[in-house]
Write an enzyme that holds these catalytic residues in place. Structure first.
Site, PDB file in Angstrom:
ATOM      1  N   ASP A   8      15.961  43.703  46.509  1.00 21.59           N
ATOM      2  CA  ASP A   8      16.843  44.592  47.271  1.00 21.59           C
ATOM      3  C   ASP A   8      16.347  44.531  48.707  1.00 21.59           C
ATOM      4  OD1 ASP A   8      18.189  46.651  48.542  1.00 21.59           O
ATOM      5  OD2 ASP A   8      17.268  48.264  47.370  1.00 21.59           O
ATOM      6  N   LYS A  69      18.943  44.721  59.252  1.00 22.30           N
ATOM      7  CA  LYS A  69      20.055  44.381  58.364  1.00 22.30           C
ATOM      8  C   LYS A  69      21.410  44.594  59.028  1.00 22.30           C
ATOM      9  CE  LYS A  69      21.583  45.389  53.626  1.00 22.30           C
ATOM     10  NZ  LYS A  69      21.171  46.105  52.398  1.00 22.30           N
ATOM     11  N   GLU A 143      25.316  45.143  45.917  1.00 24.29           N
ATOM     12  CA  GLU A 143      24.407  46.257  45.602  1.00 24.29           C
ATOM     13  C   GLU A 143      24.955  47.203  44.527  1.00 24.29           C
ATOM     14  OE1 GLU A 143      23.394  47.884  49.437  1.00 24.29           O
ATOM     15  OE2 GLU A 143      22.369  46.023  50.004  1.00 24.29           O
ATOM     16  N   ASP A 166      26.318  55.301  47.369  1.00 27.71           N
ATOM     17  CA  ASP A 166      25.023  54.823  47.876  1.00 27.71           C
ATOM     18  C   ASP A 166      24.776  55.347  49.284  1.00 27.71           C
ATOM     19  OD1 ASP A 166      22.836  53.429  48.859  1.00 27.71           O
ATOM     20  OD2 ASP A 166      23.487  51.468  48.101  1.00 27.71           O
TER      21      ASP A 166
END
Ligand code: ADP
Ligand code: MG
Length: 572
Positions: A8, A69, A143, A166
């Protein structure tokens, strides 16, 4: 080939795992931590990653990169490096961490997760980053799909829908997924790439600074206040209140309660709501249709988030996994399936189809029904159907059909016994499936105690999804005729047993039988014979029942007569 790792690569935190002895586990660093901050510091002495880099941020912020990211797939440079190069440092750090945890075993392949909304360029950039770090990417996984895998939801019924909420450190996203062929497909996703736990920290930090009258702060002091705000926030997920302390800035302390945090975080949580509604709408799904709602990301540990999500989705979220580890764990599970180390566990922890043996008349006798959780064990006692029989062949079958011939044969066991009259031999058959899906069939002649064993490899038991689907479909399609066939076979067996028995009784009782009773029995007999010839299941069943009833008195007479004869022999 080596193991495949699951990674992850998160905006604020990253983690890596592997399948070890059949179990997916996340690997910890030297200090026992399974989650690494996605922070990279480029210093004169070299590159530092993780907690150490996070520590440097307060001392020498130049050259410290976080949240890279967000820049993946763009040409923006940070600290003189491309986003791929910075991400590669995080991945290299995880690779080394894993190799150390695995006592030097090389880790060269990985499944890496990305947000569901990542476009082609962002996914390609992630792949390149992994390659720079010396990892070949076996699969890029969404994800929310990874999260669903970690909750074991790939075992839901086909076409089940779930929502994954999330909320991490810097971003929020929500997805609606549908299960197809054991893997989730993202139907819709919505979110805010600039809304995360960091915003809660900022709001709480400002509250602390104001309440404690800290005045104008330097950026280093501001970072200290943020860090304390974050600690306070995280503590309030576990307890009702906590004390905020900022020893370098003030001697005052402040008791902060859950309600203070709720007031500050409330509006931020509220901002996620419309994305939930949007995702449901785009997926053309009503909240009530969802099979599960998963919470992923560290920020969902806040009780307020859990309450609101339960309200919006009209169901309690599934809290069985760690929200900040679920994505990495799911990537690891997927990696395990790809490399084959998890295959048996994931595909065979329930029996895909029923297992049984053929019994008299060519019927399927189920010992372990489909969807039974393994390991499991079941057994039954069988007897011989023919006089003078010396052995019994146990045919092991798999399938959902009533007739043995329509199911699949996995193997046979021959059990030998001394010549036995019909119904006298007793053979116990036991099926046992171990955790690896290996089926062991044990057949025992209960008189001699002699066992015959047969092992059937899990590969034979573990049929593919398509075969299972076809078998189940066929069993539904043929349900009616299969049912007929079973009734006919059972009635035929009963008739074949009853007819000779009636003949025998008639011979015994002979002349003493009242005329009326004799006529009734004769009629019932012919009806059974006729139905046998016609082969109509329900007619035969009814005729057999009639004959059974009509001969009740006859049977009683036979017993009575035998009794009289026995007494006469003794001279009573
Ligand atoms: P990402 O996916 O963005 O890398 P994570 O899933 O690790 O991030 O989430 C990080 C966020 O979760 C941070 O804002 C952190 O403060 C928050 N968080 C972690 N633990 C808790 C907790 N116990 N209570 C509230 N928030 C938490
Ligand atoms: Mg995340």
């Amino acid at each position: 080939m080596g193991r495949i790792a699951g990674i992850d690569l998160g905006t604020t935190h990253s983690a890596i795992g592997v399948v070890d002895s059949g179990f997916p586990i996340l690997l910890a660093d030297g200090e026992g931590r399974r989650i690494t901050p996605s922070v990279v510091a480029f210093t004169d002495e070299g590159v530092v990653v993780g907690r150490a880099a996070q520590g440097l941020a307060a001392v020498q912020p130049a050259g410290v990169v976080s949240s890279v990211k967000r820049l993946m797939g763009t040409a923006r440079e940070v600290a003189g490096h491309s986003p791929e190069e910075v991400s590669a440092e995080i991945l290299r750090h995880l690779k080394v961490l894993a190799e150390e945890a695995l006592d030097g075993e090389a880790v060269e392949r990985a499944v890496v997760t990305v947000p569901a909304y990542f476009n082609h360029a962002q996914r390609e950039a992630t792949k390149r980053a992994a390659e720079l770090a010396g990892l070949s990417v076996e699969r890029i996984l969404a994800e929310p799909t990874a999260a669903a895998l970690s909750y074991g939801l790939d075992k839901l019924e086909e076409r089940s829908r779930i929502a994954v909420y999330d909320w991490g450190g810097g971003t929020f996203d929500v997805s609606v997924l549908e299960l197809r062929d054991g893997i989730f497909e993202v139907l819709a996703t919505s979110g805010d790439t600039l809304l995360g736990g960091d915003d809660v920290d900022a709001a709480l930090g400002e509250f602390l600074a104001r309440t404690l009258s800290l005045g104008k702060l330097s950026s280093a002091d501001e970072a200290r206040v943020r860090a304390e705000a974050r600690r306070v926030k995280e503590a309030l997920s576990e307890q009702g209140q906590t004390v905020a302390r900022l020893p370098f800035l003030t001697e005052q302390e402040l008791v902060v309660g859950r309600e203070d945090l709720a007031a500050l975080a409330g509006p931020l949580v509220e901002r996620t709501r419309r994305h939930c509604l949007q995702a449901l709408k785009d997926a053309q799904t009503e909240a009530g249709q969802l099979q599960a709602v998963l919470l992923v990301g560290g920020s969902t540990r806040m009780p307020l988030v859990r309450e609101r999500v339960a309200e919006w989705f009209e169901r309690e979220p599934d809290l069985s996994q760690h929200p900040d580890e679920a994505v990495a764990l799911g990537a690891t599970i997927h990696a395990g399936v790809l490399s084959g180390t998890l295959r048996k566990m994931t595909l065979l922890d329930v029996t895909p189809l029923s297992l049984g043996v053929e019994t008299v008349g060519g019927l399927m006798n189920v010992l372990i029904p489909r969807n039974t959780t393994i390991p499991c064990k079941a057994g039954e006692l069988f007897t011989n159907a023919v006089d003078g029989q010396e052995s019994m062949r146990v045919r092991i079958l798999q399938g959902e059909r009533e007739l043995a011939a329509d199911n699949w044969e996995l193997g046979t066991v021959d059990v030998r016994f001394g010549s036995a009259a019909r119904g006298q031999a007793r053979v116990g058959v036991q099926f046992e499936i171990d955790a690896d899906g290996l089926l062991t069939v044990l057949a025992r002649d209960t008189q001699t105690g002699q066992d015959t064993l047969l092992e059937i490899d899990s590969a034979a038991v573990d049929v593919g999804d398509e075969q299972v689907e076809r078998m189940v479909e066929e069993s539904v399609e043929h349900a009616f005729e299969d049912f007929e066939a079973r009734i006919l076979t059972e009635a035929r067996l009963k008739a074949e047993e009853l007819l000779p028995a009636v003949e025998q009784s008639l011979a015994v009782v002979g002349e003493e039988l009242p005329e009326e009773e004799g006529r009734e029995i004769f009629e019932a007999q012919s009806r059974v014979e006729e139905a046998l010839r016609a082969g109509r299941a329900n007619d035969l069943k009814a005729a057999v029942q009639d004959l059974d009833r009509a001969t009740e008195a006859l049977a009683a007479r036979v017993v009575e007569k035998a009794m009289e004869e026995a007494l006469a022999r003794r001279g009573v």
